[in-house]
Design a protein around this motif. Structure first.
Motif, PDB file in Angstrom:
ATOM      1  N   SER A  88      -7.470   3.387   6.188  1.00 24.85           N
ATOM      2  CA  SER A  88      -6.399   3.607   5.207  1.00 24.85           C
ATOM      3  C   SER A  88      -5.023   3.681   5.864  1.00 24.85           C
ATOM      4  CB  SER A  88      -6.681   4.842   4.346  1.00 24.85           C
ATOM      5  OG  SER A  88      -6.693   6.008   5.115  1.00 24.85           O
ATOM      6  N   ILE A  89      -4.954   4.034   7.148  1.00 22.46           N
ATOM      7  CA  ILE A  89      -3.710   3.827   7.903  1.00 22.46           C
ATOM      8  C   ILE A  89      -3.882   2.513   8.659  1.00 22.46           C
ATOM      9  CG2 ILE A  89      -2.341   4.590   9.881  1.00 22.46           C
ATOM     10  CD1 ILE A  89      -2.737   7.448   9.011  1.00 22.46           C
ATOM     11  N   GLU A  90      -2.978   1.594   8.401  1.00 18.99           N
ATOM     12  CA  GLU A  90      -3.092   0.274   9.019  1.00 18.99           C
ATOM     13  C   GLU A  90      -1.953  -0.021   9.991  1.00 18.99           C
ATOM     14  OE1 GLU A  90      -4.293  -3.023   6.440  1.00 18.99           O
ATOM     15  OE2 GLU A  90      -4.477  -1.551   4.826  1.00 18.99           O
ATOM     16  N   LYS A 143       0.802  -1.232   0.000  1.00 22.03           N
ATOM     17  CA  LYS A 143       0.000   0.000   0.000  1.00 22.03           C
ATOM     18  C   LYS A 143       0.831   1.278   0.000  1.00 22.03           C
ATOM     19  CE  LYS A 143      -4.033  -0.084   1.813  1.00 22.03           C
ATOM     20  NZ  LYS A 143      -5.181  -0.033   2.744  1.00 22.03           N
ATOM     21  N   LEU A 146       1.726   5.773   2.759  1.00 19.12           N
ATOM     22  CA  LEU A 146       0.563   6.411   3.378  1.00 19.12           C
ATOM     23  C   LEU A 146      -0.231   5.457   4.266  1.00 19.12           C
ATOM     24  CD1 LEU A 146      -0.666   8.598   0.386  1.00 19.12           C
ATOM     25  CD2 LEU A 146       0.830   9.230   2.260  1.00 19.12           C
ATOM     26  N   HIS A 162       2.161  11.313   7.624  1.00 28.96           N
ATOM     27  CA  HIS A 162       1.283  11.061   8.766  1.00 28.96           C
ATOM     28  C   HIS A 162       2.092  10.938  10.052  1.00 28.96           C
ATOM     29  CE1 HIS A 162      -1.498  10.524   5.598  1.00 28.96           C
ATOM     30  NE2 HIS A 162      -1.348   9.240   5.398  1.00 28.96           N
TER      31      HIS A 162
END
Lengths: 829, 153
Positions: free
Chosen positions: A431-433, A132, A135, A165
């Motif tokens: 979306s942030i894992e 991914k 990000l 992030h």
């Protein structure tokens, strides 16, 4: 010996304006340890607030057994506050410490080893980067690590992974201070100095309960008040704080209305001609916009909106407008409230209108909440570019790429760094894992906790938590890494007024706990992050090499550390930056020459529209041509977004008590401090309590649209219509989760943030109150500070005073040596 | 003179933009910054309409005229969901605000030609806010785009 729980600020040592603040050395040793038995005193500085007091750690048999203030330090002249005295060492040297990594097995955290824990982190991290990209990764750090650790983390995030992030809990404590200075002056960097307390004629404390948040700084103020030529004090606060009790004018504003008040004060300066037109002409831009924006805000209009007396607005403005030397301080009452950046910029505007900065006694202290928040901002672990560089300036990005020997394209600079609340939103959306949380406890400190708990437990999230203890947050982690604490590792940090201190390792960390720096270096090595030439991205073997690398990064920037080494920080006092060839002994105040870092090629930010947060952008910024002049920034006032109504009739505000720090991970483990403030409470005014038939100690449920808490009532001097609760109390000492009884103030707070600083609005929400039960005793609120019982009215109950008893005795040695002078030629001349 | 036609276009477009800001505010309430800022910006559009009202009264309203009708843009009837949906809705707002912004520019040109001080004062009070609305939308989309386009499900 003095009971420093009962006597929070200790013995007075009065001094007059122009005199140096006398030395008073405060010391406490563990029960049964005599001073002659202390084997070593190890130099450090205190990490229990942002003040940055020089401190020596007493070591005996490999353990910390007490502390004393450093008499030679320019910050504290030997003094320590209750948190420094009792929590700095007891909060660390504790049987509850994490001593081995933990990993989640079949849903349960079990003890493991570093190899297993780090490999789990690295394999998940590599897998996500492959699938991914960067990000998918977020980092949420602290205001309590050391400079070297933030710098390592910043490089790993920006030049190893390449994610925007990154943020710290500094977003909750100090983001608006940084934002206000960037907007007004072009860059972060504290204009004022603590020595301005020694010289000022008037002090304005804007939403700053200094008496409880920076006790040693308040001692300095109290000693000025007790001496000749005492300064006039103005306090803006909805509560009857200790500051308010010493103030000539107390503006008890409705929470959420700060900007209206500030517009009124600024307008009075214009109307009465209390401005320095020559200074404005030569050193500022945008005064016309400011004048137009404040025009509607007559004292009567302010009185109507803010719920204060119009005469008090005029008196406060007159004190500001007619005193020769004015010092202003600003903290959470402004930073965590509605329109935070605009309100904080308004303080800068007051000083710019009169040219009152960069001179003795004339200063601005846009405060920090935490001890190392400044370093997070400087190093860029909060997402900013390291060294106060501008993410919109390609040359600044290239400078970092050259320094780190990486491709500039990896450094995230295409949009503003992602602030904490948005990081959590991305986790919520999946979306942030991969989220790595170090030295902070969002499960108690972020707004709307039921939502935060859901986010932290999301199936899609791989959560790494690095901490001293199994906090409310750590219990949700997939991997928990045990961290070395203050006193167990070496590093530097920088306080509110830019003073850099070295904190030396005094004892070994417990078990397998490691410094955060070692952990980040290990992660970088295992991830295989490299420079363009293929060599490892981070090549430091320890903190001193990291510090040296940082000084290079700071070269030529406002926060220039190039004149500082570990050796220059050993012995003696801390040193205020910038410290370089031009200022070899450091710098007491910024902007004495009226030249500000607003040049487009140099500034840290091109600024924002304060109402929306829209970026100004380089073209418009350059067209405004600040060229070394400060910028008057302002915005129209608008009411807070959640205001009282029939359903939720009270304004809810949150804050601190002097005896606890953050989520009590350290202070809650000091018997003296926790005994003084062991549980949550809520404050109501006399007339509100009367109208609900409530008295001291009665149990109430306070409810907002987002949650509820149950706590006992303290009838205090808070303004009518407002409810206060301390935010410190979570659940780690109540089985980790709110089983039936919610007590964390942030159960109630709203998910909202300032459009510019992105600081959450933790001090304004609408709530209602219901009686749960008659009290069986007094509330747990301290009687020594803002939570003191109101002196009149209410259904009275005898309230025992807060004392510490035999365990809280500390020694105070008055004037053993002459006071230190600030470290520069500037001040001596 | 076609100025009244364009004043009508501006007035209607501000109303459409206000409604659309409110639509996005409600539809994306889980994004608190968007929720609150869109409400503030909708209120700005309302104020722009009020500021235009006396000028429109002076120049006279245009009733049904088929030419300007084709100039109008439709507002958002509902909102999309998810990160990409948010991006698209902000993009739609950007288009609507762009129409308002460039219409203010043309009204300003006409006002200068007419030397109409009252209208110029209205333009000065409002067109800066519209350009800031555009800047905010751009700022927010720049922030959201990488996450929405690269990693969001």
């Amino acid at each position: 010996m003095v009971d420093r729980i009962a006597e929070v600020w200790g013995t007075r040592t009065p001094y007059a304006r122009h005199e140096r603040w006398p030395v008073r050395v405060d010391q406490v040793l563990a029960e049964g340890v005599r001073e002659s038995e202390v084997e070593r005193w190890v130099q450090s500085a205190c990490v229990l607030c942002s003040n940055g007091c020089g401190i020596d750690i007493a070591v005996k048999d490999g353990s910390m057994v007490g502390v004393r203030g450093r008499s030679a330090d320019i910050v504290n002249h030997g003094r320590l506050g209750p948190k420094g005295l009792f929590a700095s060492w007891q909060g660390v040297d504790n049987k509850d410490r994490l001593t081995r990594p933990l990993v989640r097995e079949n849903g349960v955290l079990v003890e493991s080893d570093w190899e297993t824990a780090m490999e789990r982190i690295v394999s998940r991290s590599k897998d996500l980067l492959d699938r991914k990209g960067p990000l998918s990764h977020g980092f949420y750090t602290s205001g309590q690590l050391f400079l070297e650790e933030y710098y390592a983390q910043a490089i790993v995030g920006k030049a190893g992974i390449g994610t925007p992030h990154m943020d710290g809990n500094t977003r909750l404590c100090t983001a608006s201070a940084a934002a206000a200075m960037k907007e007004s002056f072009g860059s972060d960097g504290q204009p004022g100095s603590y020595v301005d307390i020694d010289e000022c004629d008037a002090m304005f404390l804007f939403g700053h309960n200094m008496a409880e948040t920076q006790t040693v700084l308040w001692m300095r103020v109290l000693d000025r008040i007790a001496g000749r030529d005492r300064p006039r004090i103005v306090c803006v606060d909805p509560r009857e704080t200790e500051v308010a009790r010493h103030a000539e004018v107390h503006l008890r504003v409705r929470p959420g209305t700060n900007l209206a008040l500030m517009h009124g004060l600024v307008r009075e300066l214009f109307v009465n001609g209390w401005i320095d037109q020559e200074y404005i002409d030569q050193h500022t831009v945008n005064v016309d916009e400011l004048r137009a924006t404040v025009e509607p805000w007559t004292p009567d209009a302010v009185a109507e909106t803010c719920g204060v007396d119009a005469g008090d607005v005029r008196r406060a403005a007159e004190i500001f407008g007619t005193s020769d030397r004015v010092l202003s301080t600003v903290l959470q009452g402004f930073y965590q409230s509605s329109q935070a950046t605009a309100s904080s910029c308004a303080v800068n505007n007051l000083h710019l209108l009169r040219g009152l900065l960069g001179k003795p006694g004339c200063g601005i202290l846009q405060m920090n909440g935490q001890p190392t928040a400044q370093n997070n901002r400087e190093c860029g672990a909060d997402g900013d570019l390291s060294g106060f560089r501008n993410w919109e300036n390609p040359e600044h990005v290239q400078e970092l790429a050259d320094l780190w020997k990486v491709d500039a394209a990896i450094i995230p600079h295409w949009a503003p760094p992602t602030h904490a609340m948005q990081i959590f939103r991305y986790v919520e959306q999946g979306s942030i894992e991969f989220l790595w949380i170090s030295a902070t406890n969002p499960a108690v400190s972020l707004p709307q906790l039921s939502r935060i708990r859901d986010i932290l437990t999301a199936d899609s999230l791989f959560l790494v938590v690095q901490d001293l203890y199994l906090t409310e947050t750590a219990q949700y982690a997939d991997v928990v890494l045990p961290a070395a604490a203050w006193g167990e590792k070496t590093g530097t940090f920088t306080n509110v007024n830019r003073t850099v201190h070295l904190s030396e390792k005094a004892v070994e960390p417990p078990g397998e706990a490691r410094s955060d720096l070692d952990t980040f270096l290990d992660y970088s090595r295992r991830m295989g992050f490299t420079r363009l030439d293929g060599t490892p991205l981070l090549q430091w073997s320890g903190p001193e090499e990291a510090f040296t690398a940082w000084t290079e990064c700071s070269r030529g920037r406002p926060c220039d550390y190039t004149g500082i080494t570990y050796d220059t920080l050993r012995g003696g006092s801390g040193v205020p930056w910038p410290c370089n060839e031009e200022h070899p002994e450091g710098t007491v105040r910024l902007y004495g020459d009226g030249v500000f870092p607003t040049d487009p090629g140099y500034c840290e930010s091109y600024g924002h529209d304060l109402l929306t947060g829209a970026t100004v952008g380089p073209e418009t910024y350059k067209a405004n041509n600040p060229a070394g002049r400060a910028i008057f920034k302002t915005a129209p006032y608008h009411p807070a977004h959640e205001t009282p109504d029939d359903e939720y009739p009270f304004r809810f505000t949150t804050g601190r008590t002097v005896y606890q720090f953050h989520t009590r991970t350290k202070t809650g483990r000091s018997p003296q401090l926790n005994g003084a403030a062991p549980d949550a409470w809520v404050e109501m005014s006399v007339s509100d309590a009367e109208s609900y038939g409530l008295g001291e100690g009665d149990v109430v449920r306070v409810e907002s649209r987002r949650g509820h808490i149950t706590a006992s009532v303290r009838v205090s001097g808070i303004r009518d219509g407002s409810i206060f609760a301390p935010f410190h109390y979570g659940y780690w000492d109540e089985e980790g989760e709110p089983h039936g009884r919610y007590r964390a103030a942030n159960e109630l707070t709203i998910t909202e943030w300032d459009p510019v600083s992105k600081q959450p609005v933790l001090k304004n929400a609408a709530v209602r109150v219901e009686t749960v039960a008659d009290g069986v005793g007094q509330s747990m609120a301290p009687t020594t500070t803002a939570s003191r019982p109101a002196g009149r009215g209410g259904r009275r109950r005898a309230v025992l005073p807060t004392i510490g008893g035999p365990a809280a005795q500390a020694s105070e040695t008055l004037a053993p040596v002459d006071p230190p002078a600030v470290a520069t030629k500037e001040e001596r001349s | 003179m076609k100025l009244p036609v364009y004043l009508g276009l501006l007035h209607t477009s501000e109303g459409t933009l206000a409604d659309s800001f409110r639509q996005v505010s409600e539809g994306h309430g889980d994004e608190p910054d968007i929720h609150f800022i869109c409400q503030s910006l909708a209120a700005q559009c309302d104020q722009h309409q009020e500021a235009l009202a006396p000028v429109i009264r002076r120049y006279g309203e245009v009733a049904d005229d088929d030419e300007p009708e084709r100039l109008h843009a439709d507002g958002l009837e509902d909102t999309r969901t998810g990160p990409v949906g948010l991006l698209r809705d902000l993009q739609d707002l950007y288009l609507l605000a762009s129409l308002v912004d460039i219409t203010w520019t043309m009204i300003k040109q006409a006002a200068q030609g007419l030397r109409d001080e009252e209208l110029l004062a209205v333009v000065t009070a409002c067109d800066g806010q519209t350009s800031t609305q555009l800047k905010w939308l751009k700022t927010r989309m720049k922030q959201a785009a990488p996450q929405a386009l690269l990693v969001a499900e």
